[in-house]
Design a protein around this motif. Structure first.
Motif, PDB file in Angstrom:
ATOM      1  N   HIS A 350     -11.995  -2.051 -33.292  1.00 42.18           N
ATOM      2  CA  HIS A 350     -11.567  -2.311 -32.061  1.00 42.18           C
ATOM      3  C   HIS A 350     -11.898  -1.536 -30.891  1.00 42.18           C
ATOM      4  N   PRO A 351     -13.006  -1.108 -30.157  1.00 43.07           N
ATOM      5  CA  PRO A 351     -13.811  -0.477 -28.541  1.00 43.07           C
ATOM      6  C   PRO A 351     -12.278   0.438 -28.552  1.00 43.07           C
ATOM      7  N   ARG A 352     -10.931  -0.494 -27.747  1.00 42.27           N
ATOM      8  CA  ARG A 352      -9.947  -0.060 -27.537  1.00 42.27           C
ATOM      9  C   ARG A 352      -9.157   1.124 -27.752  1.00 42.27           C
ATOM     10  N   LEU A 353      -9.537   0.977 -28.936  1.00 44.96           N
ATOM     11  CA  LEU A 353      -8.743   1.664 -30.446  1.00 44.96           C
ATOM     12  C   LEU A 353      -9.625   2.897 -31.126  1.00 44.96           C
ATOM     13  N   ALA A 354     -10.823   2.950 -30.608  1.00 38.98           N
ATOM     14  CA  ALA A 354     -11.551   4.076 -30.930  1.00 38.98           C
ATOM     15  C   ALA A 354     -11.360   5.395 -30.204  1.00 38.98           C
ATOM     16  N   PRO A 355     -11.690   6.166 -30.857  1.00 41.57           N
ATOM     17  CA  PRO A 355     -11.111   7.467 -30.250  1.00 41.57           C
ATOM     18  C   PRO A 355     -11.780   7.872 -29.549  1.00 41.57           C
ATOM     19  N   VAL A 356     -13.309   8.137 -29.288  1.00 34.98           N
ATOM     20  CA  VAL A 356     -14.371   8.241 -28.141  1.00 34.98           C
ATOM     21  C   VAL A 356     -15.122   6.604 -28.098  1.00 34.98           C
ATOM     22  N   LYS A 357     -14.843   6.301 -26.228  1.00 36.59           N
ATOM     23  CA  LYS A 357     -15.675   4.996 -26.633  1.00 36.59           C
ATOM     24  C   LYS A 357     -17.401   5.827 -25.837  1.00 36.59           C
ATOM     25  N   ALA A 358     -18.065   6.416 -25.869  1.00 39.20           N
ATOM     26  CA  ALA A 358     -18.996   6.646 -25.418  1.00 39.20           C
ATOM     27  C   ALA A 358     -19.371   8.257 -25.624  1.00 39.20           C
ATOM     28  N   ALA A 359     -20.613   8.593 -26.443  1.00 34.41           N
ATOM     29  CA  ALA A 359     -20.979   9.804 -26.905  1.00 34.41           C
ATOM     30  C   ALA A 359     -22.263   9.902 -25.774  1.00 34.41           C
ATOM     31  N   VAL A 360     -22.084  11.009 -25.586  1.00 37.10           N
ATOM     32  CA  VAL A 360     -23.959  10.816 -24.581  1.00 37.10           C
ATOM     33  C   VAL A 360     -24.523  11.876 -25.658  1.00 37.10           C
ATOM     34  N   LEU A 361     -26.330  11.580 -25.560  1.00 36.48           N
ATOM     35  CA  LEU A 361     -26.664  12.703 -26.189  1.00 36.48           C
ATOM     36  C   LEU A 361     -28.100  12.506 -24.913  1.00 36.48           C
ATOM     37  N   PRO A 362     -28.058  14.051 -25.516  1.00 36.38           N
ATOM     38  CA  PRO A 362     -29.868  14.119 -24.577  1.00 36.38           C
ATOM     39  C   PRO A 362     -30.782  14.313 -25.796  1.00 36.38           C
ATOM     40  N   LEU A 363     -31.911  13.626 -25.901  1.00 34.60           N
ATOM     41  CA  LEU A 363     -32.233  13.219 -27.372  1.00 34.60           C
ATOM     42  C   LEU A 363     -33.201  14.703 -27.680  1.00 34.60           C
ATOM     43  N   VAL A 386     -15.160   9.781 -23.265  1.00 31.74           N
ATOM     44  CA  VAL A 386     -16.168  10.571 -23.688  1.00 31.74           C
ATOM     45  C   VAL A 386     -16.845  12.159 -24.417  1.00 31.74           C
ATOM     46  N   GLU A 387     -18.024  12.032 -25.084  1.00 28.35           N
ATOM     47  CA  GLU A 387     -17.979  13.294 -26.479  1.00 28.35           C
ATOM     48  C   GLU A 387     -19.644  13.850 -25.317  1.00 28.35           C
ATOM     49  N   TYR A 388     -20.196  14.699 -25.272  1.00 31.85           N
ATOM     50  CA  TYR A 388     -21.432  15.075 -25.120  1.00 31.85           C
ATOM     51  C   TYR A 388     -22.070  15.933 -26.412  1.00 31.85           C
ATOM     52  N   ILE A 404     -17.185   8.152 -36.702  1.00 32.31           N
ATOM     53  CA  ILE A 404     -15.757   7.885 -36.041  1.00 32.31           C
ATOM     54  C   ILE A 404     -15.528   7.027 -35.229  1.00 32.31           C
ATOM     55  N   GLY A 405     -16.502   6.470 -35.078  1.00 30.37           N
ATOM     56  CA  GLY A 405     -16.676   4.391 -34.365  1.00 30.37           C
ATOM     57  C   GLY A 405     -16.342   4.532 -33.381  1.00 30.37           C
ATOM     58  N   THR A 406     -17.464   5.554 -32.928  1.00 30.05           N
ATOM     59  CA  THR A 406     -17.628   5.375 -31.237  1.00 30.05           C
ATOM     60  C   THR A 406     -18.535   4.392 -31.064  1.00 30.05           C
ATOM     61  N   PRO A 407     -18.530   3.449 -30.008  1.00 25.61           N
ATOM     62  CA  PRO A 407     -18.907   1.734 -29.671  1.00 25.61           C
ATOM     63  C   PRO A 407     -19.931   1.721 -29.152  1.00 25.61           C
ATOM     64  N   TRP A 408     -20.454   3.103 -28.340  1.00 26.20           N
ATOM     65  CA  TRP A 408     -21.627   3.422 -27.876  1.00 26.20           C
ATOM     66  C   TRP A 408     -22.451   4.657 -27.265  1.00 26.20           C
ATOM     67  N   CYS A 409     -23.812   4.745 -27.702  1.00 30.64           N
ATOM     68  CA  CYS A 409     -24.512   6.429 -27.618  1.00 30.64           C
ATOM     69  C   CYS A 409     -25.247   6.146 -26.218  1.00 30.64           C
ATOM     70  N   LEU A 410     -24.729   6.766 -25.773  1.00 33.14           N
ATOM     71  CA  LEU A 410     -26.355   6.915 -24.256  1.00 33.14           C
ATOM     72  C   LEU A 410     -26.936   7.859 -24.446  1.00 33.14           C
ATOM     73  N   THR A 411     -28.147   7.071 -24.345  1.00 33.83           N
ATOM     74  CA  THR A 411     -29.141   9.032 -24.956  1.00 33.83           C
ATOM     75  C   THR A 411     -30.028   8.941 -23.700  1.00 33.83           C
ATOM     76  N   VAL A 412     -30.103  10.415 -23.131  1.00 30.82           N
ATOM     77  CA  VAL A 412     -30.953  11.017 -22.135  1.00 30.82           C
ATOM     78  C   VAL A 412     -32.103  11.711 -22.610  1.00 30.82           C
ATOM     79  N   ASP A 413     -33.700  10.388 -22.101  1.00 32.45           N
ATOM     80  CA  ASP A 413     -34.667  10.848 -22.591  1.00 32.45           C
ATOM     81  C   ASP A 413     -35.133  11.759 -21.340  1.00 32.45           C
ATOM     82  N   HIS A 414     -36.683  11.869 -21.309  1.00 27.23           N
ATOM     83  CA  HIS A 414     -37.541  12.008 -20.664  1.00 27.23           C
ATOM     84  C   HIS A 414     -37.589  11.022 -19.935  1.00 27.23           C
ATOM     85  N   ARG A 415     -37.787   9.614 -19.411  1.00 22.02           N
ATOM     86  CA  ARG A 415     -37.626   8.239 -18.492  1.00 22.02           C
ATOM     87  C   ARG A 415     -36.375   8.945 -17.764  1.00 22.02           C
TER      88      ARG A 415
END
Ligand code: ATP
Length: 461
Positions: A350-363, A386-388, A404-415
């Motif tokens: 469950h997202p509320r239980l997930a240790p990290v909610k979002a990971a921010v990842l540069p491509l 969040v985790e970088y 680790i159960g992170t519900p959302w990965c936020l990927t940063v790309d050239h755009r």
């Protein structure tokens, strides 16, 4: 069935590999059945406890307490723990092993595993003797019988002995409850199954004081309420059940107990007990302390000893159930290569239980992407965990977050640098959507607050 892939060994291995939980004192060879929680384990267990506190304290009829682990030894005489909190034990003089006398038929003789202890020709068992499960220590510099104290074996008694304080200061009247989360200690003879049964563990207990005639109603109410809590946090309904104790299973103080059980890889086992404790505890402490523990209604002149309905859960055991329920494996396309597939392990928490909610990842680690990703992580960190992460290929980083159960990965790309948007990758569906950076906090907070259903359930249905 997707859940067939879960075994206790896989959970233990994942917990070690990803730093959730590892054996304690490992560099000294470990200390039987004690565990240390690493970063993600701490976050997960603290989310479990937070969810429990929220369920209790969002009501106006429950207040919090945090009582001492060391209490007056007479607390444990009054509660019955000094006299009765024991298991019968036998020792074998030949192999020096120790067994629970009432479990001999469930274990093997260490020298002759085809036989039970006592059945081999060399077995030489002692008479059964009672073994108290409380850890003893001494308070102060002198170690004599007068200084004996115990590490609490449950948090409940710290609540009963504060009944009067709470009545007075919280200005409550029955029905009302006192809730506590904290460590308890039991010198269990047969600990095991990872963090299911350990000698040091955390409990989440609430004692709900009610007018005696209302007890049956509140007993049923709390069984349902507590069952609902697990279901709302994503436990699959076919893996949860309520089992009422048979008369010969009941504790001496209880006239009714129901266990909320989870289908662990070791079979159906207790997650939480909901007990009707009657007036036993308050009466015992009144008699032993000489302090009247009762409720007096000044308006009606009514005076009575409230009855207690107790939902008692374990934070470690609940965390284990959530891990087991979430564990999944599946074949997914390799990132950037639609032809090939690879096996991924994913914690569908469950997202509320997930240790990290979002990971921010540069491509890639250049062209301003790491800087923008760090900026996003920094902004979101005020709102959610969040985790970088910039290390390794994007596919590898996704796999790590899945484990680790992170519900959302936020990927940063050239755009992202051109239009200030990122891709949001969903852990379960693997769907990707483009979202404006400025809208991320609101979007994720909204999703976290919303209802959630285990995708494992959908897969089975
Ligand atoms: P069990 O029958 O499994 O020994 P219990 O009935 O003695 O448990 P309670 O005294 O009712 O357990 O404690 C309430 C909750 O505390 C349990 O449902 C469980 O979640 C947790 N708990 C109890 N003992 C342990 C332990 N040794 N390790 C981890 N959690 C525990």
């Amino acid at each position: 069935m997707p859940d067939d892939v879960v075994t206790m060994e896989k959970i233990v291995a994942l917990c070690k590999r990803r730093g959730f939980v590892f054996p304690s004192s490992e560099i000294y060879g470990g200390l039987g059945s004690t565990y240390d929680y690493g970063h993600y384990g701490v976050l997960l267990k603290s989310n479990v406890k937070d969810a429990w506190w929220r369920a209790m304290l969002s009501r106006d009829d429950v207040v919090a307490i945090d009582s001492a682990i060391l209490q007056h030894p007479r607390v444990w005489e009054a509660s019955g723990h000094v006299g009765g909190f024991s298991d019968p034990l036998v020792d074998c003089r030949t192999c020096k092993s120790r067994f629970r006398a009432d479990h001999l038929d469930q274990v093997a003789c260490p020298r002759k595993p085809s036989k039970h202890p006592g059945e081999g020709p060399d077995c030489d068992l002692t008479q059964a003797r009672e073994f108290n499960l409380m850890f003893q220590t001494h308070v102060g510099p002198v170690q004599d019988t007068a200084s004996v104290a115990y590490l609490r074996p449950e948090t409940a008694q710290g609540i009963f002995i504060n009944f009067k304080n709470v009545l007075q200061f919280a200005r409550k009247k029955p029905p009302f409850g006192i809730a506590q989360v904290g460590k308890s200690f039991r010198n269990e003879i047969t600990p095991g199954n990872f963090i299911f049964r350990t000698r040091e563990f955390e409990q989440m207990e609430m004692e709900f004081f009610v007018p005696p005639t209302d007890t049956p109603r509140w007993y049923r109410y709390w069984i349902e309420e507590r069952e609902r809590w697990y279901l709302e946090l994503g436990i699959r309904p076919d893996h949860l059940r309520v089992r009422a104790h048979e008369a010969d299973e009941l504790s001496h103080y209880s006239s009714g107990t129901s266990d909320i059980e989870y289908l662990f890889p070791i079979g159906w086992s207790e997650l939480e007990g909901v007990a009707d404790r009657g007036s036993y505890d308050l009466t015992q402490h009144s008699e032993h302390s000489g302090e009247k523990l009762e409720y007096f209604d000044t308006a009606s002149g009514e005076r009575y000893v409230p009855h207690v309905v107790e939902p008692a859960a374990g934070a470690d055991r609940a965390a284990l159930a959530f891990l087991v329920d979430a564990y999944d494996e599946e074949d997914v396309p390799v990132a950037g290569d639609g032809e090939r597939t690879e096996r991924r392990t994913v914690l569908r928490l469950h997202p509320r239980l997930a240790p990290v909610k979002a990971a921010v990842l540069p491509l890639v680690k250049k062209d301003g992407q790491p800087e923008l990703a760090r900026e996003i992580a920094q902004t979101l960190s005020g709102v959610l965990q969040v985790e970088y992460d910039e290390g390794g290929s994007i596919g590898k980083r996704y796999r790590r977050q899945d484990e680790i159960g992170t519900p959302w990965c936020l990927t940063v790309d050239h755009r992202s640098l051109e239009d200030r948007t990122v891709t949001v990758r969903d852990r379960d569906s693997l769907g990707q959507e483009r979202v404006a950076i400025d809208e991320l906090a609101q979007l994720l907070a909204g999703r976290l607050a919303g209802p959630w259903r285990s995708p494992k359930l959908t897969a089975v249905a």
